[in-house]
Design an enzyme around this catalytic site. Structure first.
Site, mmCIF file in Angstrom:
data_model
loop_
_atom_site.group_PDB
_atom_site.id
_atom_site.type_symbol
_atom_site.label_atom_id
_atom_site.label_comp_id
_atom_site.label_asym_id
_atom_site.label_seq_id
_atom_site.Cartn_x
_atom_site.Cartn_y
_atom_site.Cartn_z
ATOM 1 N N GLY A 176 -6.864 5.993 1.313
ATOM 2 C CA GLY A 176 -7.913 5.126 1.851
ATOM 3 C C GLY A 176 -9.144 5.890 2.308
ATOM 4 O O GLY A 176 -9.720 6.694 1.573
ATOM 5 N N TYR A 177 -9.532 5.639 3.563
ATOM 6 C CA TYR A 177 -10.748 6.235 4.122
ATOM 7 C C TYR A 177 -10.502 7.629 4.732
ATOM 8 O O TYR A 177 -11.408 8.193 5.355
ATOM 9 C CB TYR A 177 -11.332 5.318 5.203
ATOM 10 C CG TYR A 177 -11.804 3.968 4.692
ATOM 11 C CD1 TYR A 177 -13.114 3.785 4.241
ATOM 12 C CD2 TYR A 177 -10.956 2.861 4.663
ATOM 13 C CE1 TYR A 177 -13.554 2.545 3.784
ATOM 14 C CE2 TYR A 177 -11.381 1.616 4.203
ATOM 15 C CZ TYR A 177 -12.680 1.473 3.772
ATOM 16 O OH TYR A 177 -13.118 0.247 3.312
ATOM 17 N N ARG A 206 -1.613 4.686 13.205
ATOM 18 C CA ARG A 206 -0.316 4.166 12.732
ATOM 19 C C ARG A 206 0.827 4.763 13.554
ATOM 20 O O ARG A 206 1.751 4.042 13.951
ATOM 21 C CB ARG A 206 -0.161 4.513 11.245
ATOM 22 C CG ARG A 206 1.104 3.976 10.602
ATOM 23 C CD ARG A 206 0.992 3.885 9.090
ATOM 24 N NE ARG A 206 -0.044 2.924 8.712
ATOM 25 C CZ ARG A 206 -1.255 3.263 8.298
ATOM 26 N NH1 ARG A 206 -1.588 4.518 8.134
ATOM 27 N NH2 ARG A 206 -2.162 2.334 8.034
ATOM 28 N N ASP A 248 -1.214 -4.118 9.586
ATOM 29 C CA ASP A 248 -2.584 -4.460 9.220
ATOM 30 C C ASP A 248 -3.493 -3.457 9.910
ATOM 31 O O ASP A 248 -3.372 -3.213 11.114
ATOM 32 C CB ASP A 248 -2.955 -5.893 9.612
ATOM 33 C CG ASP A 248 -4.121 -6.375 8.760
ATOM 34 O OD1 ASP A 248 -3.947 -6.474 7.531
ATOM 35 O OD2 ASP A 248 -5.217 -6.601 9.313
ATOM 36 N N ASN A 253 0.857 -1.193 0.000
ATOM 37 C CA ASN A 253 0.000 0.000 0.000
ATOM 38 C C ASN A 253 0.904 1.257 0.000
ATOM 39 O O ASN A 253 1.622 1.511 0.973
ATOM 40 C CB ASN A 253 -0.896 -0.038 1.242
ATOM 41 C CG ASN A 253 -1.865 1.124 1.299
ATOM 42 O OD1 ASN A 253 -1.461 2.273 1.115
ATOM 43 N ND2 ASN A 253 -3.117 0.831 1.587
HETATM 44 P P1 ITT Z 1 -0.878 -4.448 2.739
HETATM 45 O O1 ITT Z 1 -1.685 -5.588 3.281
HETATM 46 O O2 ITT Z 1 0.030 -4.841 1.629
HETATM 47 O O3 ITT Z 1 -0.166 -3.675 3.821
HETATM 48 P P2 ITT Z 1 -3.495 -3.273 2.248
HETATM 49 O O4 ITT Z 1 -3.929 -1.957 1.651
HETATM 50 O O5 ITT Z 1 -4.137 -4.523 1.708
HETATM 51 O O6 ITT Z 1 -1.893 -3.368 2.068
HETATM 52 P P3 ITT Z 1 -4.710 -3.806 4.816
HETATM 53 O O7 ITT Z 1 -5.081 -5.189 4.438
HETATM 54 O O8 ITT Z 1 -4.135 -3.571 6.182
HETATM 55 O O9 ITT Z 1 -3.632 -3.196 3.800
HETATM 56 O O10 ITT Z 1 -5.983 -2.877 4.612
HETATM 57 C C1 ITT Z 1 -6.057 -1.610 5.213
HETATM 58 C C2 ITT Z 1 -7.289 -0.889 4.712
HETATM 59 O O11 ITT Z 1 -7.612 0.152 5.632
HETATM 60 C C3 ITT Z 1 -7.080 -0.229 3.354
HETATM 61 O O12 ITT Z 1 -8.309 -0.159 2.666
HETATM 62 C C4 ITT Z 1 -6.618 1.166 3.733
HETATM 63 O O13 ITT Z 1 -6.939 2.104 2.734
HETATM 64 C C5 ITT Z 1 -7.391 1.419 5.029
HETATM 65 N N1 ITT Z 1 -6.542 2.229 5.924
HETATM 66 C C6 ITT Z 1 -5.572 1.784 6.779
HETATM 67 N N2 ITT Z 1 -4.956 2.804 7.370
HETATM 68 C C7 ITT Z 1 -5.514 3.920 6.879
HETATM 69 C C8 ITT Z 1 -5.277 5.280 7.083
HETATM 70 O O14 ITT Z 1 -4.311 5.729 7.865
HETATM 71 N N3 ITT Z 1 -6.043 6.150 6.418
HETATM 72 C C9 ITT Z 1 -7.026 5.745 5.595
HETATM 73 N N4 ITT Z 1 -7.303 4.468 5.321
HETATM 74 C C10 ITT Z 1 -6.550 3.552 5.966
#
Ligand code: ITT
Length: 204
Positions: free
Chosen positions: A156-157, A184, A72, A14
């Site tokens: 993301g969100y 985070r 995660d 990500n």
């Molecule tokens: P990796 O597993 O390769 O790290 P991923 O994007 O699949 O990448 P996750 O399975 O942990 O990671 O999913 C996290 C979700 O939550 C993803 O949709 C992100 O956009 C969202 N997310 C996590 N932290 C965020 C943040 O700080 N701000 C906005 N959205 C976040």
């Protein structure tokens, strides 16, 4: 044993996480998955943030021979019984974009008023040694879900999450403002302290 002269692999695909983790790990020698193009992400089969973070960190450490850090994370919304939670990345389906996930969440909350729009971002950071030992660190950030996306920052969100004590979304905050309170940053502060204690022990 990682110290400031050794290398830590940031095990995430990500780009938004990579950007934030790099800022938060300023001063460490870091590699990312871009340095290992043949290593494909593992299936995230766990039922908790802890399961998936540990699974990813162990996998990347085993496939690179490096100490690895994985993240995660996701958004838990009270009115939805904690969803999307560990399914945040694929809430609108496998391969969904951030915009599709945001649109689905807003649609689910269309008839939900402010008091029930409470939620939290959760982040679990896992550190794994090449031999497969794993350590876990959790951070959370309480807040509520906006009625429409606002702001271009973050990923993301972020455009629909308003942290407690703020009127702006994470998408409207600067990167520095987000880091001051984010899930985070909170998890990583603990992980950093742990890594430094390992380095100190190795130096003694
Ligand atoms: P990796 O597993 O390769 O790290 P991923 O994007 O699949 O990448 P996750 O399975 O942990 O990671 O999913 C996290 C979700 O939550 C993803 O949709 C992100 O956009 C969202 N997310 C996590 N932290 C965020 C943040 O700080 N701000 C906005 N959205 C976040």
């Amino acid at each position: 044993m990682p110290d400031r002269t050794n290398t830590l692999l940031i095990g995430t695909s990500n780009a938004g996480k990579v950007r934030e983790l790099r800022q938060l790990l300023h001063g460490w020698r870091l590699l990312t998955l871009a340095d290992f193009p043949a290593v494909q992400p593992p299936a995230e089969t766990g039922e908790t943030f802890e399961d998936n973070a540990a699974l990813k960190a162990r996998y990347y450490a085993a496939h690179t021979g490096l100490w690895a850090l994985a993240d995660d994370s996701g958004l838990e919304v009270e009115a939805l019984g904690g969803a999307p939670g560990v399914h945040s990345a694929r809430y609108a389906g496998a391969g969904a974009t951030d915009a599709e996930n945001v649109a689905k969440l807003l649609a689910e909350l269309q008839r939900t008023d402010d008091p029930e729009r409470r939620g939290r971002f959760v982040c679990v950071i896992a550190i794994a040694s090449p031999a497969g030992r794993t350590w876990l660190f959790r951070g959370a950030c309480e807040g509520r879900i906006a009625h429409a996306p606002r702001g271009q920052g973050g990923f993301g969100y972020d455009p629909i999450f308003i942290p407690e004590g703020e009127s702006r979304t994470f998408g409207e905050l600067s990167a520095e403002e987000k880091q001051q309170r984010s899930h985070r940053a909170r998890a990583l502060a603990q992980a950093r302290a742990f890594l430094l204690s390992l380095s100190d022990a190795a130096a003694r």
